[in-house]
Enzyme design. Sequence first.
Site, short mmCIF file in Angstrom:
data_model
loop_
_atom_site.label_atom_id
_atom_site.label_comp_id
_atom_site.label_asym_id
_atom_site.label_seq_id
_atom_site.Cartn_x
_atom_site.Cartn_y
_atom_site.Cartn_z
N LYS A 54 0.52 -1.41 0.11
CA LYS A 54 -0.43 -0.11 -0.24
C LYS A 54 1.13 1.21 -0.27
CE LYS A 54 -3.75 -2.69 2.44
NZ LYS A 54 -4.98 -3.40 3.06
N GLN A 98 -4.46 -1.77 9.79
CA GLN A 98 -4.27 -3.34 8.77
C GLN A 98 -5.25 -4.03 9.90
OE1 GLN A 98 -3.57 -3.50 6.27
NE2 GLN A 98 -3.64 -5.69 6.29
N ASP A 121 -11.04 3.26 4.24
CA ASP A 121 -11.62 1.96 4.19
C ASP A 121 -12.56 1.78 3.60
OD1 ASP A 121 -9.02 -0.26 4.47
OD2 ASP A 121 -9.28 0.12 6.11
N1 GUN Z 1 -6.65 -6.32 6.36
C1 GUN Z 1 -7.49 -7.48 4.91
N2 GUN Z 1 -8.00 -6.37 3.95
C2 GUN Z 1 -8.10 -5.48 4.91
C3 GUN Z 1 -8.53 -3.96 4.20
O1 GUN Z 1 -9.09 -4.27 3.25
N3 GUN Z 1 -8.02 -3.46 5.34
C4 GUN Z 1 -7.24 -3.65 6.74
N4 GUN Z 1 -7.38 -1.85 6.91
N5 GUN Z 1 -7.14 -4.44 7.21
C5 GUN Z 1 -7.30 -5.35 6.35
#
Ligand code: GUN
Length: 302
Positions: A54, A98, A121
């Site tokens: 990311k 995350q 998100d």
């Molecule tokens: N863990 C796995 N996928 C995601 C996501 O799209 N966002 C976040 N914050 N954590 C994750």
Amino acid sequence: MTAKLIKGTEIREEILKEIEAEVKRIQEERGVVPGLVTILVGENPASVSYVTAKIKTAKALGFKEIQDNQPETTSEEDLLALVDKYNKDDTIHGILVQLPLPKHIDEKKVLNAIDPDKDVDGFHPVNVGRLMIGGSEVKFPPCTPAGIQEMIVRAGVETSGAEVVVVGRSNIVGKPIANMLLQKGPGANATVTVVHTRTKDLAAHCKRADILIVAAGVPGLVKPEWIKPGACVIDVGVNRVGEKISEKTGKKIAILKGDVDFDAAKEIAGWITPVPGGVGPMTITMLMKNTLNSLKFKLGLM
Ligand code: GUN
């Protein structure tokens, strides 16, 4: 093979180019760039690899980016204080915590502490509500469903009046994508059915689908005879079914399998997404788009 492949790897490049051009233009005209912070607690290898990807993408697009990694032992109180710090930071437009978080931290409490206007998100209840209302109310559609909708639209698949069947009812994929496709508006206007583990006849529902979206997390769940000839099949499953040595890097990598029996399904479907290289690459792409849009909302450009 009869189905057209919908490749996330290619659509990602198109969208990232669009984002990069917009970032440059805004920087020239307004002197600001989108700012994204990722907060990772602990060292879960999959999570480390996701946040690194990311941040790498954000950097390549010219964003301000912060990878804020915290030790596994971080307290809930300290994590909430960190979220608050970024809520107040004017140079940060997107905050991503995350998941999953360590067991001693209440995930809901942390997600609810993120400023809804920085919740790229789209997991905060305010943004879930905005998505439910639809239209101009929506700020941050969750990234994987937003990626799925982009793929369907960019592949030229008609959604208006289409029978959509969504397999899976998670808060991250199943429920939001169902909600997005039933809204009034372009890339939507579908008739949507959501099926799940308690559904009586999964196969019968899937067979009706013009657009079949599978997010069950069960490798090979959808059998070829469940697919309507010519349907658009979106496979959200990313199931680790083993390991192999990468030809490119010589390192151990996971063998991934989708929720759909791809080899058989591609002979029946009209469109299909591969695993890997289908929906997967779209999630990070849409996170970048949400972060750019967060800045645009702030500047009154949206
Ligand atoms: N863990 C796995 N996928 C995601 C996501 O799209 N966002 C976040 N914050 N954590 C994750």
